[in-house]
Design an enzyme around this catalytic site. Structure first.
Site, PDB file in Angstrom:
ATOM      1  N   LYS A 186       0.481  -1.021  -0.082  1.00 11.88           N
ATOM      2  CA  LYS A 186       0.432   0.423   0.109  1.00 11.88           C
ATOM      3  C   LYS A 186       0.434   1.714  -0.099  1.00 11.88           C
ATOM      4  O   LYS A 186       1.384   1.517   1.018  1.00 11.88           O
ATOM      5  CB  LYS A 186      -0.917   0.191   1.033  1.00 11.88           C
ATOM      6  CG  LYS A 186      -1.975   0.724   1.386  1.00 11.88           C
ATOM      7  CD  LYS A 186      -2.139   2.020   1.109  1.00 11.88           C
ATOM      8  CE  LYS A 186      -1.834   3.222   1.268  1.00 11.88           C
ATOM      9  NZ  LYS A 186      -1.389   4.441   1.346  1.00 11.88           N
ATOM     10  N   GLU A 194       8.772   1.557  10.441  1.00 12.04           N
ATOM     11  CA  GLU A 194       9.938   2.333  10.754  1.00 12.04           C
ATOM     12  C   GLU A 194       9.792   3.783  10.516  1.00 12.04           C
ATOM     13  O   GLU A 194       8.838   4.309   9.475  1.00 12.04           O
ATOM     14  CB  GLU A 194      10.584   2.777   9.239  1.00 12.04           C
ATOM     15  CG  GLU A 194      11.287   1.205   8.792  1.00 12.04           C
ATOM     16  CD  GLU A 194      12.345   0.826   9.563  1.00 12.04           C
ATOM     17  OE1 GLU A 194      13.093   1.855  10.811  1.00 12.04           O
ATOM     18  OE2 GLU A 194      13.524   0.041  10.071  1.00 12.04           O
ATOM     19  N   CYS A 244      14.115  10.658   6.810  1.00 11.04           N
ATOM     20  CA  CYS A 244      13.613  11.029   8.632  1.00 11.04           C
ATOM     21  C   CYS A 244      14.357  10.374   9.152  1.00 11.04           C
ATOM     22  O   CYS A 244      14.562  11.301  10.183  1.00 11.04           O
ATOM     23  CB  CYS A 244      13.008   9.480   8.562  1.00 11.04           C
ATOM     24  SG  CYS A 244      13.899   8.075   7.290  1.00 11.04           S
ATOM     25  N   GLU A 290       8.888  16.540  14.626  1.00  7.97           N
ATOM     26  CA  GLU A 290       9.380  16.643  12.910  1.00  7.97           C
ATOM     27  C   GLU A 290       9.134  17.711  12.350  1.00  7.97           C
ATOM     28  O   GLU A 290       7.838  17.429  11.881  1.00  7.97           O
ATOM     29  CB  GLU A 290       9.365  14.919  12.722  1.00  7.97           C
ATOM     30  CG  GLU A 290      10.036  14.776  11.891  1.00  7.97           C
ATOM     31  CD  GLU A 290       9.463  13.301  11.020  1.00  7.97           C
ATOM     32  OE1 GLU A 290       8.177  12.810  11.251  1.00  7.97           O
ATOM     33  OE2 GLU A 290      10.688  12.820   9.991  1.00  7.97           O
TER      34      GLU A 290
HETATM   35  P1  NAD Z   1       2.157   9.324   6.894  1.00  8.20           P
HETATM   36  O1  NAD Z   1       2.489   8.507   8.597  1.00  8.20           O
HETATM   37  O2  NAD Z   1       1.181  10.364   6.920  1.00  8.20           O
HETATM   38  O3  NAD Z   1       2.163   7.955   5.515  1.00  8.20           O
HETATM   39  C1  NAD Z   1       2.437   7.290   5.705  1.00  8.20           C
HETATM   40  C2  NAD Z   1       1.595   5.572   5.017  1.00  8.20           C
HETATM   41  O4  NAD Z   1       0.414   5.453   6.080  1.00  8.20           O
HETATM   42  C3  NAD Z   1       0.899   6.293   3.894  1.00  8.20           C
HETATM   43  O5  NAD Z   1       0.873   5.185   2.946  1.00  8.20           O
HETATM   44  C4  NAD Z   1      -1.021   6.542   4.690  1.00  8.20           C
HETATM   45  O6  NAD Z   1      -1.373   6.370   3.454  1.00  8.20           O
HETATM   46  C5  NAD Z   1      -0.848   5.339   5.159  1.00  8.20           C
HETATM   47  N1  NAD Z   1      -1.884   5.547   6.279  1.00  8.20           N
HETATM   48  C6  NAD Z   1      -2.423   6.434   6.967  1.00  8.20           C
HETATM   49  N2  NAD Z   1      -3.388   6.003   8.074  1.00  8.20           N
HETATM   50  C7  NAD Z   1      -3.564   4.977   8.107  1.00  8.20           C
HETATM   51  C8  NAD Z   1      -4.215   4.061   8.847  1.00  8.20           C
HETATM   52  N3  NAD Z   1      -4.608   4.484   9.808  1.00  8.20           N
HETATM   53  N4  NAD Z   1      -3.671   2.804   8.331  1.00  8.20           N
HETATM   54  C9  NAD Z   1      -3.121   2.533   7.915  1.00  8.20           C
HETATM   55  N5  NAD Z   1      -2.144   2.761   7.061  1.00  8.20           N
HETATM   56  C10 NAD Z   1      -2.278   4.028   7.269  1.00  8.20           C
HETATM   57  O7  NAD Z   1       3.636   9.163   5.898  1.00  8.20           O
HETATM   58  P2  NAD Z   1       4.305  10.408   5.486  1.00  8.20           P
HETATM   59  O8  NAD Z   1       3.576  11.300   5.384  1.00  8.20           O
HETATM   60  O9  NAD Z   1       3.772   9.957   3.688  1.00  8.20           O
HETATM   61  O10 NAD Z   1       5.665  10.201   5.430  1.00  8.20           O
HETATM   62  C11 NAD Z   1       6.546  11.528   6.382  1.00  8.20           C
HETATM   63  C12 NAD Z   1       6.511  10.450   7.426  1.00  8.20           C
HETATM   64  O11 NAD Z   1       7.564   8.816   7.335  1.00  8.20           O
HETATM   65  C13 NAD Z   1       7.761  10.967   8.575  1.00  8.20           C
HETATM   66  O12 NAD Z   1       7.322  11.074   9.676  1.00  8.20           O
HETATM   67  C14 NAD Z   1       8.921  10.183   8.626  1.00  8.20           C
HETATM   68  O13 NAD Z   1      10.217  10.658   9.747  1.00  8.20           O
HETATM   69  C15 NAD Z   1       8.755   8.982   8.344  1.00  8.20           C
HETATM   70  N6  NAD Z   1      10.075   8.210   7.479  1.00  8.20           N
HETATM   71  C16 NAD Z   1      10.450   7.258   8.596  1.00  8.20           C
HETATM   72  C17 NAD Z   1      11.082   6.395   7.755  1.00  8.20           C
HETATM   73  C18 NAD Z   1      12.670   5.652   8.290  1.00  8.20           C
HETATM   74  O14 NAD Z   1      12.227   4.629   8.069  1.00  8.20           O
HETATM   75  N7  NAD Z   1      12.060   5.550   9.774  1.00  8.20           N
HETATM   76  C19 NAD Z   1      11.614   6.945   6.046  1.00  8.20           C
HETATM   77  C20 NAD Z   1      10.440   7.525   5.102  1.00  8.20           C
HETATM   78  C21 NAD Z   1       9.866   8.754   5.958  1.00  8.20           C
END
Ligand code: NAD
Length: 496
Positions: free
Chosen positions: A186, A261, A295, A401
């Protein structure tokens, strides 16, 4: 590879289908034009994808490691063969600069498939020394042998964030498949098109239907349906800590295995003896690498008070020298943020910091930046590289963040204070120590509550365990740790 279906379609059980709930536009963050329409999966689509993965698991989990390695290698080959079509698509949906899009999207994803093709062949059995056991009411005595075998977890739901869509997904998909799991992916709503095209890559690689399925959607429902499904055994999630918490709660009733992550708030600790020539570009990667939507970025520069003025001036010069603008121009270093909504969020962080008393040294919101030269492009979701000095650890901008091109500078008096500030957020993903004395940096690293420490560099090593302490995550991937993450341990005991 077939020509791109328009609008894009879901990839389920090796076949293409329209989203049951229609489609939604994916927007180029630089031009604000529509790149394509992604399918809006219905609950029935998610169920179908999970059912396909469940069925495929029966056979895939029993294939030989060599067979799985062969499929992963062919996926890597197909990815590289289609690099010329995929790079422009990935560039357009992510807004990455052309340099980042061409060097760090397709080749890195292909390398991950290649790495886990080798990974499929790694030993999955650990033998224990024979153990003499006395007879008991349970069983006869004797020299007892045992081993621990790694078995696939089952169906893995891979839910990813935006920024490096196919790289991020490959980091989950490749080790999961190598271990014999099957996957429903997804991707993030903002940049899902390259991940949908991975379906074509799998077709071309001759992968068995159902081992990899892709469902997309513009909201939370698609991912939430995967988390709720009793037929999904594990969720591998990359995204924000807030959504990670939601997934942990929603996955509880079905006891989901979780790899998380999550977010970060990296500290770049600059000790008094540091080489600023190394520290400034590393900290400046928060601006220069994918506009800080990373991140692991060292977003908090913690600088010894004796070097504070020098570091602020050096960082300001570095920020001002970065070309911001059209990501297709080879000279551009800082491109747009992913959406207007995210640009507004980043600007709200900057405005909040200024209201709390931070000093704006470079960049700022569009309001502060207006009239500066060169101007930000009128179209696209840009934020200028922003440097905030005189920040205190208590300010929101030092704790939350931002996920954008914003660096804060905080002075410290001694190592104890540096450690206390570095450890003072809820996050613990990636910190950095800059010192001429690497033994001193090594000792300091042991005091940092963080999953990764870079010493005098922002460079990575792909074999290291990657993950977070505290609210930056649960579990580790990377190298062979990635294989462990997608396996269950089974103990075997026998007497000879
Ligand atoms: P987000 O948490 O808003 O979304 C991530 C994913 O979760 C998307 O595919 C979204 O559609 C899905 N999602 C949202 N609500 C959900 C739910 N209730 N149940 C299941 N899935 C759901 O994150 P974002 O804005 O896409 O990305 C930015 C974030 O990702 C930042 O916090 C960043 O630090 C983190 N990130 C972490 C890493 C790592 O390896 N630690 C790498 C890249 C990004």
């Amino acid at each position: 590879m077939t020509s791109t279906p328009a609008p894009y379609r879901l990839f389920i059980d090796g076949a293409w289908r329209d989203g049951g709930d229609g489609s939604y536009p994916v927007v180029n963050p630089a031009t604000e034009e529509v790149v394509g329409h992604a399918p809006e999966a219905s609950a029935a689509d998610v169920d179908a994808a999970v059912a396909a993965a469940r069925e495929a698991f029966v056979t895939w989990s029993r294939t030989s490691p060599a067979e799985r390695a062969g499929v992963l290698d062919r996926v890597a080959d197909a990815l590289l063969r289609h690099s010329e079509e995929l790079v422009p698509l990935l560039q357009a949906e992510t807004g990455a600069t052309i340099k980042v899009a061409s060097s760090m999207q397709v080749p890195v994803a292909a390398e991950r498939f290649r790495r886990y093709a080798r990974g499929a062949l790694e030993p999955a059995l650990t033998a224990f020394a024979p153990h003499p056991v006395a007879a008991s009411p349970l069983a006869a005595g004797g020299l007892t042998n045992a081993a621990a075998a790694r078995r696939p977890v089952g169906v893995v739901g891979c839910i990813t964030s935006y920024n490096f869509p196919i790289v991020n997904l490959a980091g989950k998909l490749a080790p999961a498949l190598a271990m014999g799991n099957t996957v429903v992916a997804k991707p993030a709503p903002q940049d899902p098109l390259g991940c949908l095209r991975l379906g074509e890559i799998f077709e071309e690689a001759g992968a068995p239907p159902g081992i990899f399925n892709v469902v997309t959607g513009s909201g939370a429902a698609t991912g939430a349906a995967l988390v709720a499904s009793p037929d999904v055994d594990m969720i591998s999630f990359t995204g924000s800590t807030a959504v990670g918490r939601r997934i942990a709660a929603d996955g509880g009733p079905t006891m989901k295995r979780l790899l998380m992550e999550l977010g970060g708030k990296g500290a770049g600790i600059v000790l008094a003896d540091a080489d600023l020539g190394a520290a400034i570009p590393a900290i400046g990667s928060t601006w220069a690498f994918h506009s800080g939507q990373i991140c692991t970025a060292p977003t908090r520069a913690l600088v010894h008070e004796s070097r504070y003025e020098e570091a602020v001036a050096g960082l300001a010069r570095f920020a001002a020298a970065l070309p911001v603008g059209d990501p297709l121009s080879p000279s551009t270093v800082v491109g747009p943020l992913i959406t207007a909504l995210h640009r507004d969020r980043v600007e709200a962080h900057i405005a909040g910091a200024l209201a709390e008393g931070a000093l704006l040294v470079a960049g700022g919101t569009r309001k502060e930046h207006a009239g500066s030269s060169p101007a930000l492009p009128a179209t696209g979701f840009y934020v200028a590289p922003t440097l905030l000095a005189d920040v205190t650890p208590a300010m929101a901008v030092a704790r939350e963040e931002v996920f954008g091109p914003v660096v804060v500078v905080i002075p410290f008096r001694d190592e104890d204070e540096a450690v206390a500030i570095a450890n003072s957020t809820d996050f613990g993903l990636y910190d950095y120590v800059f010192s001429a004395d690497t033994a001193r940096a090594y000792a300091l690293a042991a005091r940092l509550r963080t999953g990764n420490v870079g010493i005098n560099t922002a460079q990575r090593h792909p074999e290291t365990p990657f993950g977070g302490f505290k609210q930056s995550g649960v579990g580790r991937d990377g190298g062979s740790y990635g294989l462990n993450a997608y396996s269950e341990l089974q103990a075997l005991v026998w007497q000879s």
